[in-house]
Scaffold this motif. Structure first.
Motif, PDB file in Angstrom:
ATOM      1  N   PRO A  49       1.324  -7.829  -5.988  1.00 59.85           N
ATOM      2  CA  PRO A  49       2.554  -7.117  -5.622  1.00 59.85           C
ATOM      3  C   PRO A  49       3.688  -7.525  -6.571  1.00 59.85           C
ATOM      4  O   PRO A  49       4.002  -8.706  -6.693  1.00 59.85           O
ATOM      5  CB  PRO A  49       2.821  -7.584  -4.184  1.00 59.85           C
ATOM      6  CG  PRO A  49       2.172  -8.928  -4.097  1.00 59.85           C
ATOM      7  CD  PRO A  49       0.980  -8.877  -5.009  1.00 59.85           C
ATOM      8  N   LEU A  50       4.270  -6.569  -7.232  1.00 63.05           N
ATOM      9  CA  LEU A  50       5.323  -6.844  -8.210  1.00 63.05           C
ATOM     10  C   LEU A  50       6.697  -6.582  -7.592  1.00 63.05           C
ATOM     11  O   LEU A  50       6.866  -6.745  -6.390  1.00 63.05           O
ATOM     12  CB  LEU A  50       5.070  -6.011  -9.470  1.00 63.05           C
ATOM     13  CG  LEU A  50       3.710  -6.292 -10.135  1.00 63.05           C
ATOM     14  CD1 LEU A  50       3.477  -5.337 -11.302  1.00 63.05           C
ATOM     15  CD2 LEU A  50       3.625  -7.737 -10.609  1.00 63.05           C
ATOM     16  N   LEU A  51       7.675  -6.187  -8.384  1.00 61.70           N
ATOM     17  CA  LEU A  51       9.031  -5.996  -7.887  1.00 61.70           C
ATOM     18  C   LEU A  51       9.292  -4.545  -7.506  1.00 61.70           C
ATOM     19  O   LEU A  51       8.761  -3.619  -8.126  1.00 61.70           O
ATOM     20  CB  LEU A  51      10.044  -6.442  -8.943  1.00 61.70           C
ATOM     21  CG  LEU A  51       9.936  -7.898  -9.399  1.00 61.70           C
ATOM     22  CD1 LEU A  51      10.956  -8.183 -10.495  1.00 61.70           C
ATOM     23  CD2 LEU A  51      10.141  -8.853  -8.228  1.00 61.70           C
ATOM     24  N   MET A  52      10.143  -4.332  -6.503  1.00 60.34           N
ATOM     25  CA  MET A  52      10.477  -2.987  -6.062  1.00 60.34           C
ATOM     26  C   MET A  52      11.102  -2.167  -7.189  1.00 60.34           C
ATOM     27  O   MET A  52      10.857  -0.971  -7.302  1.00 60.34           O
ATOM     28  CB  MET A  52      11.451  -3.044  -4.875  1.00 60.34           C
ATOM     29  CG  MET A  52      10.861  -3.599  -3.588  1.00 60.34           C
ATOM     30  SD  MET A  52       9.491  -2.619  -2.919  1.00 60.34           S
ATOM     31  CE  MET A  52      10.324  -1.076  -2.526  1.00 60.34           C
ATOM     32  N   GLU A  53      11.886  -2.834  -8.046  1.00 61.57           N
ATOM     33  CA  GLU A  53      12.570  -2.093  -9.118  1.00 61.57           C
ATOM     34  C   GLU A  53      11.628  -1.585 -10.200  1.00 61.57           C
ATOM     35  O   GLU A  53      12.024  -0.790 -11.053  1.00 61.57           O
ATOM     36  CB  GLU A  53      13.673  -2.944  -9.750  1.00 61.57           C
ATOM     37  CG  GLU A  53      13.235  -4.303 -10.238  1.00 61.57           C
ATOM     38  CD  GLU A  53      13.601  -5.406  -9.267  1.00 61.57           C
ATOM     39  OE1 GLU A  53      14.040  -6.468  -9.743  1.00 61.57           O
ATOM     40  OE2 GLU A  53      13.452  -5.209  -8.042  1.00 61.57           O
ATOM     41  N   LEU A 108       0.838  -1.191   0.000  1.00 63.73           N
ATOM     42  CA  LEU A 108       0.000   0.000   0.000  1.00 63.73           C
ATOM     43  C   LEU A 108       0.879   1.248   0.000  1.00 63.73           C
ATOM     44  O   LEU A 108       1.808   1.361   0.791  1.00 63.73           O
ATOM     45  CB  LEU A 108      -0.909  -0.011   1.238  1.00 63.73           C
ATOM     46  CG  LEU A 108      -1.856   1.170   1.422  1.00 63.73           C
ATOM     47  CD1 LEU A 108      -2.883   1.214   0.287  1.00 63.73           C
ATOM     48  CD2 LEU A 108      -2.556   1.074   2.768  1.00 63.73           C
ATOM     49  N   ASP A 109       0.602   2.156  -0.940  1.00 62.42           N
ATOM     50  CA  ASP A 109       1.377   3.397  -1.119  1.00 62.42           C
ATOM     51  C   ASP A 109       2.840   3.126  -1.458  1.00 62.42           C
ATOM     52  O   ASP A 109       3.707   4.000  -1.278  1.00 62.42           O
ATOM     53  CB  ASP A 109       1.293   4.276   0.134  1.00 62.42           C
ATOM     54  CG  ASP A 109      -0.135   4.733   0.422  1.00 62.42           C
ATOM     55  OD1 ASP A 109      -0.866   5.013  -0.543  1.00 62.42           O
ATOM     56  OD2 ASP A 109      -0.516   4.801   1.610  1.00 62.42           O
ATOM     57  N   GLY A 110       3.133   1.918  -1.946  1.00 63.33           N
ATOM     58  CA  GLY A 110       4.496   1.564  -2.326  1.00 63.33           C
ATOM     59  C   GLY A 110       5.392   1.193  -1.163  1.00 63.33           C
ATOM     60  O   GLY A 110       6.592   0.965  -1.342  1.00 63.33           O
ATOM     61  N   THR A 129       1.024   4.054 -11.326  1.00 64.76           N
ATOM     62  CA  THR A 129       1.359   4.173  -9.907  1.00 64.76           C
ATOM     63  C   THR A 129       0.120   4.064  -9.026  1.00 64.76           C
ATOM     64  O   THR A 129       0.206   3.638  -7.865  1.00 64.76           O
ATOM     65  CB  THR A 129       2.063   5.518  -9.640  1.00 64.76           C
ATOM     66  OG1 THR A 129       3.254   5.584 -10.434  1.00 64.76           O
ATOM     67  CG2 THR A 129       2.447   5.648  -8.173  1.00 64.76           C
ATOM     68  N   ARG A 130      -1.050   4.363  -9.569  1.00 69.82           N
ATOM     69  CA  ARG A 130      -2.286   4.316  -8.794  1.00 69.82           C
ATOM     70  C   ARG A 130      -2.648   2.910  -8.324  1.00 69.82           C
ATOM     71  O   ARG A 130      -3.474   2.748  -7.422  1.00 69.82           O
ATOM     72  CB  ARG A 130      -3.446   4.905  -9.610  1.00 69.82           C
ATOM     73  CG  ARG A 130      -3.301   6.391  -9.925  1.00 69.82           C
ATOM     74  CD  ARG A 130      -4.604   6.988 -10.403  1.00 69.82           C
ATOM     75  NE  ARG A 130      -5.639   6.785  -9.395  1.00 69.82           N
ATOM     76  CZ  ARG A 130      -6.867   6.341  -9.673  1.00 69.82           C
ATOM     77  NH1 ARG A 130      -7.213   6.052 -10.916  1.00 69.82           N
ATOM     78  NH2 ARG A 130      -7.756   6.180  -8.707  1.00 69.82           N
ATOM     79  N   ARG A 131      -2.019   1.892  -8.882  1.00 69.09           N
ATOM     80  CA  ARG A 131      -2.281   0.521  -8.439  1.00 69.09           C
ATOM     81  C   ARG A 131      -1.887   0.324  -6.976  1.00 69.09           C
ATOM     82  O   ARG A 131      -2.328  -0.621  -6.322  1.00 69.09           O
ATOM     83  CB  ARG A 131      -1.585  -0.494  -9.348  1.00 69.09           C
ATOM     84  CG  ARG A 131      -0.068  -0.497  -9.219  1.00 69.09           C
ATOM     85  CD  ARG A 131       0.622  -1.286 -10.318  1.00 69.09           C
ATOM     86  NE  ARG A 131       0.120  -2.628 -10.432  1.00 69.09           N
ATOM     87  CZ  ARG A 131       0.531  -3.645  -9.695  1.00 69.09           C
ATOM     88  NH1 ARG A 131       1.446  -3.471  -8.757  1.00 69.09           N
ATOM     89  NH2 ARG A 131       0.043  -4.853  -9.891  1.00 69.09           N
ATOM     90  N   HIS A 132      -1.060   1.238  -6.453  1.00 70.82           N
ATOM     91  CA  HIS A 132      -0.623   1.142  -5.059  1.00 70.82           C
ATOM     92  C   HIS A 132      -1.499   1.941  -4.103  1.00 70.82           C
ATOM     93  O   HIS A 132      -1.148   2.114  -2.939  1.00 70.82           O
ATOM     94  CB  HIS A 132       0.841   1.590  -4.942  1.00 70.82           C
ATOM     95  CG  HIS A 132       1.792   0.658  -5.623  1.00 70.82           C
ATOM     96  ND1 HIS A 132       2.056  -0.603  -5.136  1.00 70.82           N
ATOM     97  CD2 HIS A 132       2.513   0.780  -6.770  1.00 70.82           C
ATOM     98  CE1 HIS A 132       2.908  -1.218  -5.952  1.00 70.82           C
ATOM     99  NE2 HIS A 132       3.192  -0.403  -6.948  1.00 70.82           N
TER     100      HIS A 132
END
Length: 198
Positions: free
Chosen positions: A108-112, A45-47, A122-125
């Motif tokens: 949830p994908l990768l941090m990179e 959530l929120d990255g 970015t709204r997916r977070h």
């Protein structure tokens, strides 16, 4: 209501499926060795980073220079069965119980990947990531990254308890028919490299 539902269902499933967890623990240990669990930092959530856990599906294999081999070369027939049945995702129920994830939401994908998203992607977070989601029942890894992110954002804008319930039911169907598990030529899907669209 969504969080209460997540807690109730994840706790219930963790208890009911405990014999399967125990069986898979020893099976993976005998087939692939240790560690049995695959742990990786993913954006939530929120990255915000969290540690996601799954059952391990690949060997620890490297080339002569010590570089990790491609996924396709590390995947074993046993690991492939785990992934095709989605049983490797079961430990994520613990992430749901903890509040890192939800039963339903963008995967949830990768941090990179974070700096590669455009403003819309970015709204997916804006919601917790999920074990399953709108993109998973509408193509999973068989669709493009752009299509997947469009579906994720659609979910963010249209989320509801009844939509989540529908997604969970359709997920069961997708798992049973093993639809969209991988992209052509890849064990799962090719890495995301960003998009020019805004």
């Amino acid at each position: 209501m969504k969080r209460a539902f997540d807690i109730l269902i994840s706790l219930t499933l963790l208890v009911l499926l405990s014999p399967i967890f125990i069986y898979l623990f020893f099976k993976i240990r005998s087939k692939l060795g240790t560690p049995v669990l695959f742990r990786q930092i993913r954006p939530g959530l929120d990255g915000k980073p969290f540690e996601m856990i799954k059952f391990r599906t690949m060997k620890d294999a490297v080339d002569i220079n010590g570089n990790v081999l491609p996924d396709a070369e590390r995947m074993t027939p046993f690991g492939d069965k785990l992934r095709n049945s989605s049983l490797d995702e079961l430990p994520e129920l613990w992430n749901v119980l903890k509040g890192d994830m939800s039963l339903v939401g963008p995967r949830p994908l990768l941090m990179e990947y974070l700096p590669l998203y455009n403003e819309k992607q970015t709204r997916r977070h804006e919601v917790r990531p999920g074990i399953t989601g709108w993109a998973q029942i509408n193509g999973r890894n068989a669709i493009s990254w752009e299509e997947k992110f469009d579906l994720d954002v659609w979910y963010v804008d249209n989320k509801s308890f009844w939509l989540d319930f529908k997604i969970l039911l359709l997920t069961v169907k997708k798992v049973l028919i093993k639809d969209g598990i991988s992209a052509d030529g890849h064990v799962t899907i090719e890495p995301f490299k960003g998009t020019k669209s805004k």
